[in-house]
Design a protein around this motif. Structure first.
Motif, PDB file in Angstrom:
ATOM      1  N   CYS A  24       8.414   5.270   5.441  1.00  0.00           N
ATOM      2  CA  CYS A  24       9.596   4.925   5.043  1.00  0.00           C
ATOM      3  C   CYS A  24       9.431   4.186   3.715  1.00  0.00           C
ATOM      4  O   CYS A  24       9.586   2.967   3.754  1.00  0.00           O
ATOM      5  N   HIS A  79       5.749   2.346  10.482  1.00  0.00           N
ATOM      6  CA  HIS A  79       7.266   2.620  10.024  1.00  0.00           C
ATOM      7  C   HIS A  79       7.000   2.551   8.339  1.00  0.00           C
ATOM      8  O   HIS A  79       7.720   3.410   7.712  1.00  0.00           O
ATOM      9  N   CYS A 114      14.894   2.353  11.280  1.00  0.00           N
ATOM     10  CA  CYS A 114      15.081   1.600  10.074  1.00  0.00           C
ATOM     11  C   CYS A 114      15.757   0.332  10.756  1.00  0.00           C
ATOM     12  O   CYS A 114      15.641  -0.659  10.079  1.00  0.00           O
ATOM     13  N   CYS A 149      12.356   1.003   3.506  1.00  0.00           N
ATOM     14  CA  CYS A 149      12.018  -0.096   4.131  1.00  0.00           C
ATOM     15  C   CYS A 149      10.689  -0.834   3.540  1.00  0.00           C
ATOM     16  O   CYS A 149      10.404  -2.088   3.375  1.00  0.00           O
TER      17      CYS A 149
END
Ligand SMILES: [Zn+2]
Length: 94
Positions: free
Chosen positions: A61, A57, A26, A64
């Motif tokens: 996530c 990612h 992150c 994010c």
């Protein structure tokens, strides 16, 4: 011992087994998101930035991913661009 088995929700299983390779933290995502958003906005039609770690990612996530979408909307509005095009470009990649 009196433990009851509770099956995991399908969405949780999908997130727990998601392929996160190539890995990006992150913190690294936060460091790179400005450049990624710039590349999304500047990419010609039909093209998108080559950022496999960022895409992996963002798939895993939600925090994010939300932040990236928000930044993308603000940057598009600031430039007078159609935010729908930029968001569609982000979503088709992640
Ligand atoms: Zn993250």
């Amino acid at each position: 011992m009196n433990r009851r088995y509770r099956p995991l929700a399908p969405g949780l299983v999908a997130r727990l087994t998601l392929d996160t390779d190539p890995w990006l933290s992150c913190d690294d995502c936060f460091r790179l998101v400005d450049q990624y958003v710039e590349e999304l906005l500047e990419a010609p039609a039909g093209a998108a930035p080559d950022a496999p770690a960022m895409l992996a990612h963002l798939r895993g996530c939600p925090a994010c991913a939300d932040e990236t979408t928000t930044l993308l909307l603000l940057a598009a509005e600031d430039r007078g661009l159609d935010p729908g095009v930029a968001v569609a470009r982000l979503r088709e990649r992640s």
